[in-house]
Each structure stands twice: as structure tokens, then as C-alpha cells.
Enzyme design. Structure first.
Site, PDB file in Angstrom:
ATOM      1  N   ASP A  84     -59.673  91.916  16.010  1.00  0.00           N
ATOM      2  CA  ASP A  84     -60.575  92.103  14.929  1.00  0.00           C
ATOM      3  C   ASP A  84     -60.464  93.423  14.322  1.00  0.00           C
ATOM      4  OD1 ASP A  84     -61.266  90.254  16.518  1.00  0.00           O
ATOM      5  OD2 ASP A  84     -63.364  90.814  17.029  1.00  0.00           O
ATOM      6  N   TRP A 103     -53.290  90.584  24.687  1.00  0.00           N
ATOM      7  CA  TRP A 103     -54.673  91.210  24.387  1.00  0.00           C
ATOM      8  C   TRP A 103     -54.844  91.809  25.881  1.00  0.00           C
ATOM      9  CZ3 TRP A 103     -58.973  90.437  27.367  1.00  0.00           C
ATOM     10  CH2 TRP A 103     -60.346  90.866  26.862  1.00  0.00           C
ATOM     11  N   SER A 137     -65.511  94.636  20.001  1.00  0.00           N
ATOM     12  CA  SER A 137     -65.591  95.053  18.337  1.00  0.00           C
ATOM     13  C   SER A 137     -67.168  95.659  18.054  1.00  0.00           C
ATOM     14  CB  SER A 137     -65.543  93.702  17.704  1.00  0.00           C
ATOM     15  OG  SER A 137     -64.402  93.376  17.636  1.00  0.00           O
ATOM     16  N   ARG A 171     -72.615  90.814  21.720  1.00  0.00           N
ATOM     17  CA  ARG A 171     -71.478  91.686  21.323  1.00  0.00           C
ATOM     18  C   ARG A 171     -71.367  91.839  19.946  1.00  0.00           C
ATOM     19  NH1 ARG A 171     -68.512  87.694  23.993  1.00  0.00           N
ATOM     20  NH2 ARG A 171     -67.663  86.273  22.603  1.00  0.00           N
ATOM     21  N   ASP A 172     -70.460  92.653  19.383  1.00  0.00           N
ATOM     22  CA  ASP A 172     -70.120  93.095  18.185  1.00  0.00           C
ATOM     23  C   ASP A 172     -71.031  93.239  17.337  1.00  0.00           C
ATOM     24  OD1 ASP A 172     -67.713  91.924  19.151  1.00  0.00           O
ATOM     25  OD2 ASP A 172     -68.185  89.787  18.188  1.00  0.00           O
ATOM     26  N   TRP A 225     -57.049  83.011  17.464  1.00  0.00           N
ATOM     27  CA  TRP A 225     -56.811  82.844  18.805  1.00  0.00           C
ATOM     28  C   TRP A 225     -56.075  81.494  19.112  1.00  0.00           C
ATOM     29  CZ3 TRP A 225     -57.647  87.035  21.443  1.00  0.00           C
ATOM     30  CH2 TRP A 225     -58.603  88.009  20.978  1.00  0.00           C
TER      31      TRP A 225
HETATM   32  C1  FRU Z   1     -63.488  88.195  18.434  1.00  0.00           C
HETATM   33  C2  FRU Z   1     -63.800  88.761  19.750  1.00  0.00           C
HETATM   34  C3  FRU Z   1     -65.093  89.714  19.535  1.00  0.00           C
HETATM   35  C4  FRU Z   1     -64.826  90.766  20.738  1.00  0.00           C
HETATM   36  C5  FRU Z   1     -63.377  91.026  20.706  1.00  0.00           C
HETATM   37  C6  FRU Z   1     -62.479  91.206  21.767  1.00  0.00           C
HETATM   38  O1  FRU Z   1     -62.114  87.895  17.969  1.00  0.00           O
HETATM   39  O2  FRU Z   1     -63.784  88.095  20.693  1.00  0.00           O
HETATM   40  O3  FRU Z   1     -66.126  88.844  19.839  1.00  0.00           O
HETATM   41  O4  FRU Z   1     -65.655  91.905  20.569  1.00  0.00           O
HETATM   42  O5  FRU Z   1     -62.762  89.898  19.925  1.00  0.00           O
HETATM   43  O6  FRU Z   1     -61.225  91.775  21.439  1.00  0.00           O
END
Ligand code: FRU
Length: 472
Positions: A30, A54, A90, A155-156, A295
Site C-alpha cells: 500500500d 511481505w 498502513s 487499522r489503516d 494480493w
Molecule cells: C492492505 C493491508 C493493510 C495493512 C497493510 C499491511 O493491503 O493489508 O490493511 O495495513 O496492508 O501491509
């Protein structure tokens, strides 16, 4: 003894992109922290520098004065502190009192438990005076835990300033297993009040179980909730990617925290588009970055020491409750020469006479005397690496690339004139149709310089301009 890890090295340049943001090496997902600070646009990205996979997430960093020439900066956030021990996930950035504030998710696994679904998440802050060096806030976290009716998905954070206050939304999942977006506000970016959900999935299969990377802004006379839901079931030509990025338009009241919204719609129709983030640029444009991948994809570039990239930055506009996307106008600054221009009547397949791996094509096809038209990119064995076709019979645009699950489709408004704006960059193709009414974002992998062919099933008059683009 601590092992010192070294960034992975690039072993082959064959798929490296010329003018898109990507890491020097290693993994990207992201975009994060998109902002404008002291004369530069900044973009950060989820990054693992030590493998093309990742891993514990860092924030990679690049900046640009013009949105198109990017300079890679040192890694901004490294995980491993108490509040982000398993990853800096993120988040977003804002500018306040002449400093840049990064607001990001701390990811935490439980010691001794290696199930990747067992985790918890909190929200943290890091501050920079110069836009290059970042210091994590000493009293992190700023939001320590999810509300009681939430699962571990929390999150995010996306933060913005409006009506004299700071606002923050988070992607989350409620205890009943449905995706939703939570809202907070603050007058100092440190103490946050929880205000409740802004919107929630109304159906597991149609709107998903977790809403990642939310963004919330007004555009035209509407409020837009842009996000990346997980778990939407495929439905004919829709929702065929592992996860989707899309939006809901509606009307929002800051005082009641009520969002009267329409149904979810996809933003891009290609295979490789996810986890978008926007900012309001100093000149008032709503600009968008996204991850130019998905993904579950194969990522052939992993063999070469890297993986993933960001889309070319786009401008968003809203017409009749629908988002339109176009590449930012600064794209023109990348043009170094005109490779081809002209007008031709075509019937069948018409190969263009230029050779490049990084270019922009603006093409108008007048289809008064044909029902189908489009283009293909072919390799030196005449194998189609990508084909786009518009059919006037059903107004479908299909994009095909080789391999399993190679087709994506969208329906556009009926037209006799197909306008294509295409950005090709070594292993990516971004296609903007009829001024951004529909877009397809695709990664394609070939070591050849692909030939560009116009296609039609009848007489079509075509006009075209092809520009070589500069590589950063
Ligand atoms: C989205 C995500 C987010 C997370 C990040 C982890 O692609 O899954 O929700 O913060 O990637 O890398």
C-alpha cells in the site's frame, strides 16, 4: 547476537519500471502518508527491504516536486519498538505547525503464537521537522485498543483537518464479522475521541468482512467513502479480484456522524489495483495513489529481487455519483519526444511503427462503421500479452491478458467514439477510457519490447499521438 540484515539486491532489470514509484529493491504494498510538505509531495509505502516478500512492515519513502519525478529517501519507519513490534502498518500523514505527522498502525503478534491471524493492532504517531527523519512519539500509542464490539482488525488510519478539527477514520471489522469504518476526532492529533462507526458492510458477500485502507472526503457535492473491502463474492463481471477497491457516495453530517450512502462500486476494472489513498493537493485537486498489484498475484519480479509498485498518480473527479480517474496533468512533463502521430483508416489489425517500453498513447477511434475496436500488445512471437476490446453490441470493454483468470470487463456508456489514454511502463499498463469513465490497471510480464496494434472489425478512423516518457 543481533543479525544485521542487508537489503535484497536486484538481479535482473527486465521488469523494472521507468517512471512509477517502486522500491530500490524488496517488497512494496500500500501507498501510505501521501501529503504535501514544504514544497514536495511525499509518498510512503508498505515496504520490506530484506526480501521480495511481505515481511515486518517498514515505511519506504519518496518525494517529488512535480508528482512525476521521484527521489527515493531513507526508510521513514522501522518496526520493532514496543508499540509496533511486528510491523508499521498502513496509515496517513498530515502537516501541522510546520511538522509532518505520520499516523500509522502498530501490528502485534502474540509471543510464542505463530498463527498469522492471531494479532492485535493499535495506532501510533511519528513526527518529522525536515520531511526526511522521523521520530516516533514518546507516548505512543495514540489509540491503544479497538472498541469492545470490534475484532482484532483495526487499522489503516486516515487523518484530515476539517471544520476546525482533526478527523480520523479506521478500517475495521465488528464482532458480527462485517467490515466497517470507525471515526474519531481530536483537537491536537494526540488525544482522540471515539465517535462510532460511519458506515458498515450490510452484507458479508456483497460488501465484505473487513474494510481496509479507508479514505473519506467531499468531492463535488457529495461525500465519498473510498476503501478496500476483503471478502466480496464475484458477481458476473464484477469483484473478480482477491480483494476490491471501490467507493460509496453519499451525504455526511459531521455533527451526527451519519453517512447516508449508496451501494459499493468498483473504482478500477483491472487485475492490479488496491489500497488507494488520496490527498487534497494545494491547488484543490483530489489526487490518488494506489498499489499497482493485488494480493495473491504471482509477482514474477520476485525472482529479480523486488516486488510491487504504485500506480501513476491520478486525479479524481465526480460526475453523476461516479468517480472518474485520469493521470495527473504533470504527466506532460515526462514527455521527451513524440514517437508517432497521425490519422489512419484501419480495418483489421494495424501495427504501429514505433518501439518503446515507456510511453503514453492518446488514441481516438471513430467507430461509425465498426462494432468492435481496441488494441493489443504483442511480443516477438506475436503472442498477445494484452488485448482491449470494446463492443458496441453490449457496450462492454474487455481486457484480456494470458493465463488463468485473464479477463476483466466493464460496461461503459454507449458510444461510437472510443477514446483511449494508455500508459505503458515495462511491466505495467494503465488504460483510461473515455476521459476516465472506466480504467484498467494491469501488470504484464514480457522481456520483449511489445508491439502496439490497433484492432477493429470494420472501418475505423483512428487519430493518435504517442509520446516517449522519461524514466526517473
Ligand atoms: C492492505 C493491508 C493493510 C495493512 C497493510 C499491511 O493491503 O493489508 O490493511 O495495513 O496492508 O501491509
Amino acid at each position: 547476537m543481533q543479525t544485521i540484515l542487508k537489503p535484497i539486491e536486484i538481479t535482473n532489470e527486465r521488469y523494472r519500471l521507468g517512471y512509477h514509484v517502486a522500491a530500490k529493491s524488496g517488497w512494496i504494498n500500500d501507498p501510505n502518508g501521501f501529503c504535501y510538505f514544504k514544497g514536495y509531495y511525499h509518498i510512503f509505502y508498505q515496504h520490506y527491504p530484506f526480501a521480495a516478500e511481505w515481511g515486518p512492515m517498514h515505511w519506504g519513502h519518496a518525494r517529488s516536486k512535480d508528482l512525476v519525478h521521484w527521489e527515493t529517501l531513507p526508510i521513514a519507519l522501522t518496526p520493532g519498538d514496543k508499540e509496533d513490534e511486528s510491523g508499521c502498518f498502513s496509515g496517513s500523514a498530515v502537516v501541522h505547525d510546520g511538522k509532518m505527522y505520520l499516523i500509522y498502525t502498530g501490528h502485534h503478534y502474540y509471543p510464542g503464537d505463530d498463527n498469522p491471524d492471531h494479532f492485535w493492532q493499535n495506532q501510533n504517531l511519528a513526527i518529522s521537522e525536515d520531511g526526511i527523519h522521523f521520530k516516533k512519539y514518546e507516548n505512543n500509542p495514540i489509540i491503544s485498543q479497538a472498541p469492545e464490539d470490534n475484532t482484532q482488525h483495526f487499522r489503516d488510519p486516515k487523518v484530515w483537518y476539517e471544520n476546525g478539527n482533526w478527523h480520523l477514520i479506521l478500517g475495521s471489522q465488528s464482532n458480527d464479522g462485517l467490515g466497517r469504518v470507525l471515526r474519531y476526532d481530536s483537537d491536537n492529533l494526540i488525544d482522540w475521541n471515539y465517535l462510532g462507526p460511519v458506515a458498515k458492510s450490510n452484507n458479508l458477500k456483497k460488501e465484505g468482512y473487513m474494510w481496509e485502507c479507508p479514505d473519506f472526503f467531499s468531492l463535488g457535492d457529495k461525500q465519498v467513502l473510498l476503501m478496500s473491502p476483503q471478502g466480496i463474492d464475484a458477481e458476473g463481471i464484477h469483484y473478480n479480484n482477491e480483494n476490491e477497491t471501490g467507493y460509496m457516495t453519499g451525504d455526511f453530517s459531521y455533527t451526527d456522524n451519519k453517512f447516508e450512502r449508496n451501494n459499493f462500486q468498483e473504482l478500477d476494472s483491472g487485475h492490479d489495483f488496491y489500497a488507494t489513498q488520496t490527498i487534497l493537493a494545494p491547488d484543490g485537486r483530489r489526487l490518488l495513489f494506489g498499489w499497482m498489484d493485488m494480493w495473491g498475484s504471482e509477482f514474477p519480479e520476485k525472482q529479480d529481487g523486488w516486488s510491487g509498485a504504485l500506480i501513476f498518480p491520478r486525479e479524481l473527479t465526480l460526475k453523476n455519483d461516479k468517480l472518474y480517474m485520469k493521470p495527473v496533468d504533470e504527466l506532460k512533463l515526462l514527455r521527451t519526444s513524440e514517437l508517432l502521430n497521425g490519422e489512419s483508416n484501419i480495418n483489421g489489425s494495424y501495427p504501429f511503427d514505433f518501439s518503446s517500453k515507456q510511453y503514453e498513447a492518446e488514441i481516438t477511434l471513430n467507430m461509425d462503421n465498426a462494432t468492435e475496436a481496441g488494441f493489443s500488445l504483442t511480443d516477438s512471437n506475436d503472442q498477445e500479452m494484452l488485448r482491449l476490446q470494446y463492443s458496441k453490441n453490449n457496450n462492454h470493454v474487455s481486457v484480456m491478458r494470458p493465463g488463468k483468470d485473464g479477463v476483466r470487463e466493464v460496461v461503459i456508456s454507449a458510444t461510437d467514439t472510443l477514446k483511449l489514454h494508455i500508459l505503458v511502463d515495462t511491466s505495467s499498463v494503465e488504460i483510461f477510457i473515455n476521459d476516465g469513465e472506466a480504467t484498467f490497471t494491469e501488470r504484464i510480464y514480457s522481456e520483449d519490447t511489445l508491439r502496439f496494434n490497433l484492432l477493429s472489425n470494420g472501418e475505423v478512423s483512428a487519430s493518435y499521438d504517442i509520446y516517449q516518457l522519461d524514466t526517473n
